[in-house]
Motif scaffolding. Structure first.
Motif, PDB file in Angstrom:
ATOM      1  N   LEU A 116      20.790  -0.546 -39.065  1.00  0.00           N
ATOM      2  CA  LEU A 116      21.858  -0.426 -40.058  1.00  0.00           C
ATOM      3  C   LEU A 116      21.351   0.255 -41.327  1.00  0.00           C
ATOM      4  CD1 LEU A 116      23.697  -3.861 -39.802  1.00  0.00           C
ATOM      5  CD2 LEU A 116      24.604  -1.615 -39.194  1.00  0.00           C
ATOM      6  N   VAL A 117      20.191  -0.156 -41.786  1.00  0.00           N
ATOM      7  CA  VAL A 117      19.628   0.437 -42.997  1.00  0.00           C
ATOM      8  C   VAL A 117      19.403   1.932 -42.790  1.00  0.00           C
ATOM      9  CG1 VAL A 117      17.572   0.496 -44.469  1.00  0.00           C
ATOM     10  CG2 VAL A 117      18.609  -1.690 -43.858  1.00  0.00           C
ATOM     11  N   HIS A 118      18.856   2.300 -41.644  1.00  0.00           N
ATOM     12  CA  HIS A 118      18.564   3.710 -41.349  1.00  0.00           C
ATOM     13  C   HIS A 118      19.841   4.559 -41.323  1.00  0.00           C
ATOM     14  CE1 HIS A 118      16.296   7.072 -39.731  1.00  0.00           C
ATOM     15  NE2 HIS A 118      17.222   7.219 -38.807  1.00  0.00           N
ATOM     16  N   ARG A 146      30.235  -2.330 -39.790  1.00  0.00           N
ATOM     17  CA  ARG A 146      31.025  -2.919 -38.692  1.00  0.00           C
ATOM     18  C   ARG A 146      31.319  -1.877 -37.605  1.00  0.00           C
ATOM     19  NH1 ARG A 146      34.277  -6.236 -42.886  1.00  0.00           N
ATOM     20  NH2 ARG A 146      33.222  -8.241 -42.712  1.00  0.00           N
ATOM     21  N   ALA A 147      31.670  -0.671 -38.039  1.00  0.00           N
ATOM     22  CA  ALA A 147      31.977   0.392 -37.075  1.00  0.00           C
ATOM     23  C   ALA A 147      30.737   0.744 -36.253  1.00  0.00           C
ATOM     24  CB  ALA A 147      32.496   1.628 -37.801  1.00  0.00           C
ATOM     25  N   PHE A 148      29.588   0.809 -36.902  1.00  0.00           N
ATOM     26  CA  PHE A 148      28.343   1.116 -36.197  1.00  0.00           C
ATOM     27  C   PHE A 148      28.015   0.020 -35.196  1.00  0.00           C
ATOM     28  CE2 PHE A 148      23.658   1.029 -35.873  1.00  0.00           C
ATOM     29  CZ  PHE A 148      23.443   2.308 -35.390  1.00  0.00           C
ATOM     30  N   MET A 149      28.186  -1.237 -35.615  1.00  0.00           N
ATOM     31  CA  MET A 149      27.900  -2.360 -34.720  1.00  0.00           C
ATOM     32  C   MET A 149      28.862  -2.396 -33.538  1.00  0.00           C
ATOM     33  SD  MET A 149      26.883  -5.271 -37.523  1.00  0.00           S
ATOM     34  CE  MET A 149      26.963  -6.601 -36.364  1.00  0.00           C
ATOM     35  N   LYS A 150      30.116  -2.061 -33.784  1.00  0.00           N
ATOM     36  CA  LYS A 150      31.112  -2.040 -32.707  1.00  0.00           C
ATOM     37  C   LYS A 150      30.767  -0.948 -31.696  1.00  0.00           C
ATOM     38  CE  LYS A 150      36.081  -2.037 -31.997  1.00  0.00           C
ATOM     39  NZ  LYS A 150      37.403  -1.944 -32.633  1.00  0.00           N
ATOM     40  N   LYS A 160      27.745   0.459 -31.103  1.00  0.00           N
ATOM     41  CA  LYS A 160      26.477   0.220 -30.398  1.00  0.00           C
ATOM     42  C   LYS A 160      26.431  -1.113 -29.663  1.00  0.00           C
ATOM     43  CE  LYS A 160      24.240   3.919 -31.668  1.00  0.00           C
ATOM     44  NZ  LYS A 160      23.718   4.899 -30.754  1.00  0.00           N
ATOM     45  N   GLY A 161      27.309  -2.012 -30.018  1.00  0.00           N
ATOM     46  CA  GLY A 161      27.259  -3.347 -29.445  1.00  0.00           C
ATOM     47  C   GLY A 161      26.468  -4.261 -30.365  1.00  0.00           C
ATOM     48  N   ARG A 162      27.082  -5.350 -30.744  1.00  0.00           N
ATOM     49  CA  ARG A 162      26.503  -6.249 -31.741  1.00  0.00           C
ATOM     50  C   ARG A 162      25.075  -6.662 -31.411  1.00  0.00           C
ATOM     51  NH1 ARG A 162      28.941 -10.972 -35.220  1.00  0.00           N
ATOM     52  NH2 ARG A 162      30.196  -9.244 -35.909  1.00  0.00           N
ATOM     53  N   SER A 163      24.795  -6.950 -30.157  1.00  0.00           N
ATOM     54  CA  SER A 163      23.450  -7.430 -29.786  1.00  0.00           C
ATOM     55  C   SER A 163      22.422  -6.299 -29.713  1.00  0.00           C
ATOM     56  CB  SER A 163      23.508  -8.173 -28.451  1.00  0.00           C
ATOM     57  OG  SER A 163      24.017  -7.320 -27.451  1.00  0.00           O
ATOM     58  N   ASN A 164      22.894  -5.054 -29.794  1.00  0.00           N
ATOM     59  CA  ASN A 164      21.978  -3.908 -29.708  1.00  0.00           C
ATOM     60  C   ASN A 164      21.630  -3.305 -31.065  1.00  0.00           C
ATOM     61  OD1 ASN A 164      22.083  -4.066 -26.892  1.00  0.00           O
ATOM     62  ND2 ASN A 164      23.909  -2.789 -26.830  1.00  0.00           N
ATOM     63  N   VAL A 165      22.042  -3.948 -32.152  1.00  0.00           N
ATOM     64  CA  VAL A 165      21.833  -3.397 -33.491  1.00  0.00           C
ATOM     65  C   VAL A 165      20.922  -4.323 -34.292  1.00  0.00           C
ATOM     66  CG1 VAL A 165      22.960  -2.729 -35.647  1.00  0.00           C
ATOM     67  CG2 VAL A 165      24.088  -2.273 -33.476  1.00  0.00           C
ATOM     68  N   GLY A 173      35.145  -0.083 -54.746  1.00  0.00           N
ATOM     69  CA  GLY A 173      35.366  -0.197 -53.307  1.00  0.00           C
ATOM     70  C   GLY A 173      34.193   0.267 -52.454  1.00  0.00           C
ATOM     71  N   TRP A 174      33.105   0.645 -53.090  1.00  0.00           N
ATOM     72  CA  TRP A 174      31.928   1.142 -52.368  1.00  0.00           C
ATOM     73  C   TRP A 174      31.384   0.081 -51.414  1.00  0.00           C
ATOM     74  CZ3 TRP A 174      26.844  -0.376 -52.010  1.00  0.00           C
ATOM     75  CH2 TRP A 174      25.929   0.568 -51.531  1.00  0.00           C
ATOM     76  N   LYS A 175      31.298  -1.153 -51.886  1.00  0.00           N
ATOM     77  CA  LYS A 175      30.740  -2.231 -51.066  1.00  0.00           C
ATOM     78  C   LYS A 175      31.582  -2.441 -49.806  1.00  0.00           C
ATOM     79  CE  LYS A 175      29.281  -7.045 -51.210  1.00  0.00           C
ATOM     80  NZ  LYS A 175      29.207  -8.276 -51.990  1.00  0.00           N
ATOM     81  N   ASP A 176      32.887  -2.444 -49.960  1.00  0.00           N
ATOM     82  CA  ASP A 176      33.776  -2.611 -48.803  1.00  0.00           C
ATOM     83  C   ASP A 176      33.637  -1.440 -47.829  1.00  0.00           C
ATOM     84  OD1 ASP A 176      34.767  -5.038 -49.755  1.00  0.00           O
ATOM     85  OD2 ASP A 176      36.406  -4.067 -50.849  1.00  0.00           O
ATOM     86  N   GLU A 177      33.463  -0.243 -48.386  1.00  0.00           N
ATOM     87  CA  GLU A 177      33.283   0.950 -47.550  1.00  0.00           C
ATOM     88  C   GLU A 177      31.996   0.827 -46.716  1.00  0.00           C
ATOM     89  OE1 GLU A 177      32.413   5.660 -48.333  1.00  0.00           O
ATOM     90  OE2 GLU A 177      33.595   4.589 -49.824  1.00  0.00           O
ATOM     91  N   MET A 178      30.924   0.334 -47.340  1.00  0.00           N
ATOM     92  CA  MET A 178      29.644   0.164 -46.623  1.00  0.00           C
ATOM     93  C   MET A 178      29.758  -0.913 -45.546  1.00  0.00           C
ATOM     94  SD  MET A 178      27.678   2.487 -47.762  1.00  0.00           S
ATOM     95  CE  MET A 178      29.133   3.471 -48.055  1.00  0.00           C
ATOM     96  N   LYS A 179      30.496  -1.989 -45.851  1.00  0.00           N
ATOM     97  CA  LYS A 179      30.724  -3.035 -44.848  1.00  0.00           C
ATOM     98  C   LYS A 179      31.461  -2.463 -43.643  1.00  0.00           C
ATOM     99  CE  LYS A 179      31.260  -7.283 -47.533  1.00  0.00           C
ATOM    100  NZ  LYS A 179      32.243  -8.312 -47.905  1.00  0.00           N
TER     101      LYS A 179
END
Length: 114
Positions: free
Chosen positions: A81-83, A65-69, A71-76, A55-61
């Protein structure tokens, strides 16, 4: 001592040149053997499979998604994400998977007589 001239010395060698001339490190030799034998690709496939299974891959996804939500999709960017995700991702790989990969690498090294 006014008339003293400086001694003509050869130039100090560049540290980069010294690194190019030295023997490859053990890590470099091992990496070459892993790549040449195809074992590195097999280990990468095993790692992907194990990370999906636990389940690691799903956890990273979900973290992405939470980070993008937040910060705003267009601001990421991908770099953002890698950082943010890399330290969390590395820290959350189960010890059992790390141990299995390490065992496989050790077995390869014994078999390859490295």
């Amino acid at each position: 001592m006014e008339g003293r001239k400086s001694v003509n010395r050869p130039p100090t060698p560049d540290p980069v040149e010294e690194q190019e001339e030295k023997e490859p490190s053990l890590q470099e030799v091992i990496n070459v053997k892993l790549v040449e034998s195809g074992e590195k690709e097999r280990l990468m496939d095993l790692l992907r499979e194990r990370l999906i299974e636990c389940g690691w891959k799903d956890e990273m996804k979900a973290l992405c998604r939470a980070f993008m939500k937040k910060k705003g999709r267009s601001n990421v960017t991908v770099d953002d994400l890698v950082h943010v995700i890399t330290p969390k991702g590395r820290a959350s790989i189960p010890d059992s998977i790390k141990a299995e990969l390490l065992q496989r690498i050790r077995a390869f090294l014994v078999q390859a007589s490295v």
